[in-house]
Design an enzyme around this catalytic site. Structure first.
Site, mmCIF file in Angstrom:
data_model
loop_
_atom_site.group_PDB
_atom_site.id
_atom_site.type_symbol
_atom_site.label_atom_id
_atom_site.label_comp_id
_atom_site.label_asym_id
_atom_site.label_seq_id
_atom_site.Cartn_x
_atom_site.Cartn_y
_atom_site.Cartn_z
ATOM 1 N N CYS A 1 64.249 43.819 37.139
ATOM 2 C CA CYS A 1 63.522 45.070 36.933
ATOM 3 C C CYS A 1 62.381 45.037 35.918
ATOM 4 O O CYS A 1 61.258 45.430 36.246
ATOM 5 C CB CYS A 1 64.504 46.162 36.535
HETATM 6 P P1 NAD Z 1 68.992 44.209 45.805
HETATM 7 O O1 NAD Z 1 67.961 43.277 46.286
HETATM 8 O O2 NAD Z 1 70.178 43.692 45.078
HETATM 9 O O3 NAD Z 1 69.548 45.080 47.024
HETATM 10 C C1 NAD Z 1 68.745 45.601 48.026
HETATM 11 C C2 NAD Z 1 69.571 45.631 49.313
HETATM 12 O O4 NAD Z 1 68.816 46.292 50.317
HETATM 13 C C3 NAD Z 1 69.902 44.249 49.879
HETATM 14 O O5 NAD Z 1 71.286 44.144 50.080
HETATM 15 C C4 NAD Z 1 69.123 44.173 51.189
HETATM 16 O O6 NAD Z 1 69.783 43.406 52.179
HETATM 17 C C5 NAD Z 1 69.072 45.644 51.560
HETATM 18 N N1 NAD Z 1 68.014 46.019 52.492
HETATM 19 C C6 NAD Z 1 66.727 45.584 52.546
HETATM 20 N N2 NAD Z 1 66.073 46.209 53.539
HETATM 21 C C7 NAD Z 1 66.966 47.058 54.112
HETATM 22 C C8 NAD Z 1 66.870 47.986 55.164
HETATM 23 N N3 NAD Z 1 65.738 48.186 55.839
HETATM 24 N N4 NAD Z 1 67.973 48.674 55.491
HETATM 25 C C9 NAD Z 1 69.140 48.502 54.830
HETATM 26 N N5 NAD Z 1 69.271 47.641 53.819
HETATM 27 C C10 NAD Z 1 68.194 46.931 53.465
HETATM 28 O O7 NAD Z 1 68.221 45.280 44.915
HETATM 29 P P2 NAD Z 1 68.789 46.088 43.644
HETATM 30 O O8 NAD Z 1 68.781 45.220 42.450
HETATM 31 O O9 NAD Z 1 70.023 46.802 44.029
HETATM 32 O O10 NAD Z 1 67.597 47.147 43.445
HETATM 33 C C11 NAD Z 1 67.374 48.192 44.357
HETATM 34 C C12 NAD Z 1 66.367 49.157 43.767
HETATM 35 O O11 NAD Z 1 66.900 49.748 42.578
HETATM 36 C C13 NAD Z 1 65.047 48.508 43.343
HETATM 37 O O12 NAD Z 1 64.007 49.403 43.551
HETATM 38 C C14 NAD Z 1 65.233 48.269 41.860
HETATM 39 O O13 NAD Z 1 64.007 48.221 41.165
HETATM 40 C C15 NAD Z 1 66.042 49.485 41.461
HETATM 41 N N6 NAD Z 1 66.905 49.314 40.298
HETATM 42 C C16 NAD Z 1 67.601 48.148 40.123
HETATM 43 C C17 NAD Z 1 68.446 48.009 39.015
HETATM 44 C C18 NAD Z 1 69.210 46.721 38.772
HETATM 45 O O14 NAD Z 1 69.705 46.549 37.664
HETATM 46 N N7 NAD Z 1 69.343 45.838 39.745
HETATM 47 C C19 NAD Z 1 68.586 49.071 38.100
HETATM 48 C C20 NAD Z 1 67.894 50.249 38.338
HETATM 49 C C21 NAD Z 1 67.049 50.364 39.431
#
Ligand code: NAD
Length: 430
Positions: free
Chosen positions: A273
């Site tokens: 992030c």
């Molecule tokens: P991640 O990459 O771990 O997970 C994303 C998931 O979305 C994956 O499992 C992927 O297969 C799935 N995906 C992709 N395209 C898809 C679709 N069309 N339909 C269904 N599923 C689909 O990402 P994350 O770390 O969970 O982050 C997600 C969001 O949250 C981002 O915008 C990130 O900036 C934000 N965020 C992350 C955190 C963190 O600590 N990881 C904290 C706060 C906010």
């Protein structure tokens, strides 16, 4: 969990079950809501259906297993949208090579949700939890939803922004006990549904516009990243002056205007992030004619910080042909996430300088192998000690139990025993 939830339960669907989606879905189920989790990756949905988390996060397996009757995972959107009242979009929003935010996952997900809304007779709420730049919900997501559903936002479906602030490693606790909940809403009904859903959370709820909610997320991450780079810059100065950085920040943090949290110097921030969000805001600022100088410095300081470890190691030995041990590969303890881990820069630099790398991490080795298949992975931290020098890249608690006597240790995380016992010890900022 520190509260009993008496809120009205709703049927929730989650799109994207990575770190945020899995925690969000599991926690909403724990609070009594029915949850359908959707991902394009069938391996992940299969795991969830078996009550197993697709990512490592404390307590998550237990929550998924204990609430199996309220959780279902699928690769199909139509079942999920049809059988839920609100959909939380939690897909990734990575950075493109040109430092612009990549909205392709958001676009695909929103398009698919829109198409499902077309088939639905009842009002449905779409909530954006993914981190997106201000204006994205109102100017991009809303029109995609309207186009593909043939319906009007506000009347026939609702739209809200509900950014997530969880920290990996303690994500369940952060989700259930947040400092605040931010609800950006397009229409009043969307606001009211989310207020009811979060009714029993004992924290302030910020109710605002979609764009303010989106900006709160960016500014929070940018401020925290700034605090880390500031701490590291001061830490580098303290190291040269032979002053204990941590003692300095203990004194500084007592000022209530400053606050003691996040004053830990070391290798800099990693993870999915901070770097991505700071860079995305810098790019956005540039697009609108603003030069985000402070934010650029935050990135510059952070890029150089892991190289301090190599500089300090080279004070004690040349790298060519040496066997160098790495303790910790995850970007922080208690996660298997290696995205932007400081260990990546460290290992890469060691290899380029002819060193042989031996590495251990309790959770992140499988992920690290996908980037570095050529280094040696060992099954215990003790085995890493059998090297010419040991570099501590992640502060896993178990490293505190190691016997560092007679070792050369370059420490990025201030392991107490290493500092006391090592024959030669260098802290990155202390
Ligand atoms: P991640 O990459 O771990 O997970 C994303 C998931 O979305 C994956 O499992 C992927 O297969 C799935 N995906 C992709 N395209 C898809 C679709 N069309 N339909 C269904 N599923 C689909 O990402 P994350 O770390 O969970 O982050 C997600 C969001 O949250 C981002 O915008 C990130 O900036 C934000 N965020 C992350 C955190 C963190 O600590 N990881 C904290 C706060 C906010």
């Amino acid at each position: 969990m520190i509260f009993k939830s008496n809120s009205k339960k709703i049927n929730i669907s989650i799109i994207g079950v990575g770190y945020v989606g899995t925690v969000t879905g599991a926690c909403f189920a724990k609070l009594g809501n029915n949850v359908i989790m959707v991902d394009i990756d069938k391996e992940k949905t299969d795991k969830i259906n078996q009550g197993i988390s697709p990512i490592y996060e404390k307590d998550l397996d237990d929550i998924l297993a204990n609430n199996k009757d309220r959780i279902r995972a699928d690769t199909s959107y139509s079942f999920a949208i049809k059988n839920s009242d609100a959909t939380f979009v939690c897909v990734g929003t990575p950075l493109k090579k040109d430092n612009n935010i990549d909205l392709s996952f958001i676009e695909t997900a929103t398009t698919a949700i829109g198409r499902c809304l077309k088939e639905k007779d009842t009002w449905h709420l779409v909530v954006i939890k993914s981190t997106v730049l201000p204006g994205t919900a109102e100017n991009f997501i809303l029109s995609l939803l309207e186009k593909h559903s043939g319906k009007k936002a506000g009347n026939e479906f609702g739209l809200a922004s509900n950014p997530e602030f969880l920290r990996e490693g303690i994500a369940v606790k952060d989700f259930l006990e947040p400092d605040r909940i931010v609800i950006g809403f397009y229409d009043d009904k969307s606001r009211d549904v989310l207020i009811e859903l979060y009714k029993d959370f004992p924290c302030p709820i910020v109710k605002t516009t979609l764009s303010v909610a989106e900006m709160i997320k960016y500014v929070s991450n940018c401020f925290l990243a700034t605090k880390i780079s500031f701490t590291n810059e001061i830490g580098n100065i303290c190291k040269k002056l032979d002053i204990d950085t941590d003692e300095v920040f203990k004194g500084v943090g007592l000022d209530h205007r400053i606050n003691p949290a996040f004053f830990k110097s070391g290798l800099g921030f990693g993870g999915s992030c901070f770097s991505k969000d700071v860079r995305a805001l810098i790019t956005k600022a540039k697009d609108i004619g603003e030069n985000a100088k402070i934010l650029q410095s935050v990135i510059d300081v952070n890029e150089k910080q892991p190289l301090k470890m190599i500089e300090l190691l080279e004070k004690h030995m040349s790298l060519e042909g040496k066997k160098i041990g790495i303790l910790g590969l995850a970007f922080k303890p208690n996660t298997d996430d290696i995205r932007d881990s400081r260990a990546i820069t460290v290992v890469d630099t060691l290899i380029k300088n002819g060193a042989k790398v031996v590495a251990y991490d309790p959770k992140a080795m499988e992920n690290f192998k996908k980037i570095f298949s050529q280094i040696e992975y060992v099954s215990s931290a003790e085995e890493v000690l059998d090297t010419d020098a040991v570099l501590v890249a992640t502060g896993w608690e178990e490293f505190e139990d190691l016997d560092f006597t007679d070792k050369v240790v370059i420490d990025g995380r201030r392991i107490e025993r290493a500092e006391k016992e090592a024959a030669k010890y260098e802290g990155v900022c202390w």
